[in-house]
Motif scaffolding. Structure first.
Motif, PDB file in Angstrom:
ATOM      1  N   ALA A   7       0.852  -1.195   0.000  1.00 36.07           N
ATOM      2  CA  ALA A   7       0.000   0.000   0.000  1.00 36.07           C
ATOM      3  C   ALA A   7       0.884   1.240   0.000  1.00 36.07           C
ATOM      4  O   ALA A   7       1.600   1.495   0.964  1.00 36.07           O
ATOM      5  CB  ALA A   7      -0.915   0.004   1.221  1.00 36.07           C
ATOM      6  N   ASP A   8       0.844   1.979  -1.098  1.00 35.06           N
ATOM      7  CA  ASP A   8       1.619   3.216  -1.237  1.00 35.06           C
ATOM      8  C   ASP A   8       0.898   4.093  -2.247  1.00 35.06           C
ATOM      9  O   ASP A   8       0.486   3.610  -3.304  1.00 35.06           O
ATOM     10  CB  ASP A   8       3.040   2.910  -1.708  1.00 35.06           C
ATOM     11  CG  ASP A   8       3.983   4.086  -1.512  1.00 35.06           C
ATOM     12  OD1 ASP A   8       3.735   5.165  -2.118  1.00 35.06           O
ATOM     13  OD2 ASP A   8       4.959   3.951  -0.757  1.00 35.06           O
ATOM     14  N   LEU A  12       4.630   4.831  -8.818  1.00 29.19           N
ATOM     15  CA  LEU A  12       5.975   4.438  -9.232  1.00 29.19           C
ATOM     16  C   LEU A  12       6.683   3.663  -8.119  1.00 29.19           C
ATOM     17  O   LEU A  12       7.300   2.618  -8.359  1.00 29.19           O
ATOM     18  CB  LEU A  12       6.784   5.683  -9.616  1.00 29.19           C
ATOM     19  CG  LEU A  12       8.116   5.456 -10.321  1.00 29.19           C
ATOM     20  CD1 LEU A  12       7.914   4.718 -11.635  1.00 29.19           C
ATOM     21  CD2 LEU A  12       8.808   6.784 -10.574  1.00 29.19           C
ATOM     22  N   VAL A  13       6.569   4.147  -6.893  1.00 24.15           N
ATOM     23  CA  VAL A  13       7.191   3.478  -5.744  1.00 24.15           C
ATOM     24  C   VAL A  13       6.534   2.124  -5.506  1.00 24.15           C
ATOM     25  O   VAL A  13       7.212   1.113  -5.302  1.00 24.15           O
ATOM     26  CB  VAL A  13       7.084   4.364  -4.479  1.00 24.15           C
ATOM     27  CG1 VAL A  13       7.558   3.607  -3.239  1.00 24.15           C
ATOM     28  CG2 VAL A  13       7.888   5.645  -4.658  1.00 24.15           C
ATOM     29  N   SER A  19       7.807  -5.014  -8.160  1.00 24.50           N
ATOM     30  CA  SER A  19       8.742  -5.637  -9.114  1.00 24.50           C
ATOM     31  C   SER A  19       9.934  -6.257  -8.388  1.00 24.50           C
ATOM     32  O   SER A  19      10.372  -7.366  -8.724  1.00 24.50           O
ATOM     33  CB  SER A  19       9.237  -4.602 -10.125  1.00 24.50           C
ATOM     34  OG  SER A  19       8.168  -4.132 -10.915  1.00 24.50           O
ATOM     35  N   LEU A  20      10.453  -5.541  -7.398  1.00 22.99           N
ATOM     36  CA  LEU A  20      11.584  -6.039  -6.619  1.00 22.99           C
ATOM     37  C   LEU A  20      11.218  -7.342  -5.903  1.00 22.99           C
ATOM     38  O   LEU A  20      11.962  -8.330  -5.966  1.00 22.99           O
ATOM     39  CB  LEU A  20      12.001  -4.975  -5.590  1.00 22.99           C
ATOM     40  CG  LEU A  20      13.034  -5.395  -4.556  1.00 22.99           C
ATOM     41  CD1 LEU A  20      14.403  -5.551  -5.210  1.00 22.99           C
ATOM     42  CD2 LEU A  20      13.111  -4.388  -3.424  1.00 22.99           C
ATOM     43  N   VAL A  33      -2.342  -1.472  -3.566  1.00 15.04           N
ATOM     44  CA  VAL A  33      -3.365  -0.432  -3.429  1.00 15.04           C
ATOM     45  C   VAL A  33      -2.705   0.922  -3.219  1.00 15.04           C
ATOM     46  O   VAL A  33      -1.563   1.010  -2.762  1.00 15.04           O
ATOM     47  CB  VAL A  33      -4.353  -0.737  -2.272  1.00 15.04           C
ATOM     48  CG1 VAL A  33      -5.110  -2.029  -2.546  1.00 15.04           C
ATOM     49  CG2 VAL A  33      -3.635  -0.802  -0.936  1.00 15.04           C
ATOM     50  N   GLY A  34      -3.461   1.987  -3.560  1.00 15.34           N
ATOM     51  CA  GLY A  34      -2.902   3.331  -3.511  1.00 15.34           C
ATOM     52  C   GLY A  34      -3.445   4.230  -2.422  1.00 15.34           C
ATOM     53  O   GLY A  34      -3.077   5.398  -2.350  1.00 15.34           O
ATOM     54  N   SER A  35      -4.324   3.699  -1.549  1.00 17.03           N
ATOM     55  CA  SER A  35      -4.845   4.525  -0.453  1.00 17.03           C
ATOM     56  C   SER A  35      -5.081   3.675   0.778  1.00 17.03           C
ATOM     57  O   SER A  35      -5.285   2.455   0.675  1.00 17.03           O
ATOM     58  CB  SER A  35      -6.143   5.222  -0.860  1.00 17.03           C
ATOM     59  OG  SER A  35      -7.206   4.289  -0.889  1.00 17.03           O
ATOM     60  N   GLY A  36      -5.086   4.333   1.917  1.00 12.20           N
ATOM     61  CA  GLY A  36      -5.294   3.623   3.165  1.00 12.20           C
ATOM     62  C   GLY A  36      -6.659   2.983   3.271  1.00 12.20           C
ATOM     63  O   GLY A  36      -6.820   1.922   3.892  1.00 12.20           O
TER      64      GLY A  36
END
Length: 201
Positions: A7-8, A12-13, A19-20, A33-36
């Protein structure tokens, strides 16, 4: 396979972390996900064993979400992964039930190692931040002082702050005075800034 949720709010991050982790044979990313506000629903749907949470996200911050995950999905271990290496954030993360705290400028292998270690039942904390936390000490501010400082950060008058936090003007002045003394600040704006920098708000 270790099932991971990321979750961030920075795509891009978030994508780079996914990917890592996908390069590792024993780790699979089951949700991004992109939001809390999306975290708990995604976790309930995908059953991650480890959740990587940013602190500052839209909707609900990572520390609040960590506590909610700890309550609703106790088997899911939480690692806070943030740019903000603040002692107050570390203390609040641990109080919320997080098992790890990693700073985003850590080497990539540190993130992979953190996922494996917390999955194995260990705690992982950025060493430099842990040392700074011992020096800084715990959050000296009461909950009401934090509320008043958050409201003061917008630069409003005592009247504005009192209205915002539903307290009398005299009580607001008392809380501001106490917060300034505890942070060593000369002004309420400086007290608010120092508290924010330490992760106390």
């Amino acid at each position: 396979m270790i099932r991971v949720l990321i979750a961030d709010d920075q795509a891009l991050v978030r994508g780079a972390m996914a990917s890592l982790l996908r390069l590792e044979r024993d780790i699979t990313v089951v949700a991004e996900v992109g939001s809390g506000t999306e975290v708990v629903e995604a976790a309930e749907r995908t059953a991650p064993e480890v959740a990587l949470l940013d602190v500052q996200m839209p909707g609900s911050d990572g520390l609040t979400v960590a506590a909610e995950l700890h309550r609703r999905l106790p088997a899911c271990r939480v690692v806070i992964c943030t740019t903000f290496a603040r002692p107050g954030y570390l203390a609040r993360a641990m109080a919320a039930g997080a098992a790890g705290f990693v700073v985003k400028d850590s080497p990539p292998e540190a993130l992979v190692d953190a996922v494996r270690r917390v999955h194995g039942g260990l705690r992982v904390v950025d060493p430099a931040l842990a040392a700074e936390s011992l020096t800084t000490g715990s959050n000296p501010l009461t909950e009401r002082e934090r509320d008043v400082l958050r409201a003061a950060a917008d630069g409003g008058t005592v009247v504005d702050i009192a209205r915002s936090v539903h307290l009398s003007q005299g009580t607001v002045r008392n809380h501001l005075s106490a917060a300034m003394a505890k942070t060593g600040a000369r002004t309420r704006a400086e007290a608010s800034r120092l508290a924010e920098e330490n992760g106390w708000l």
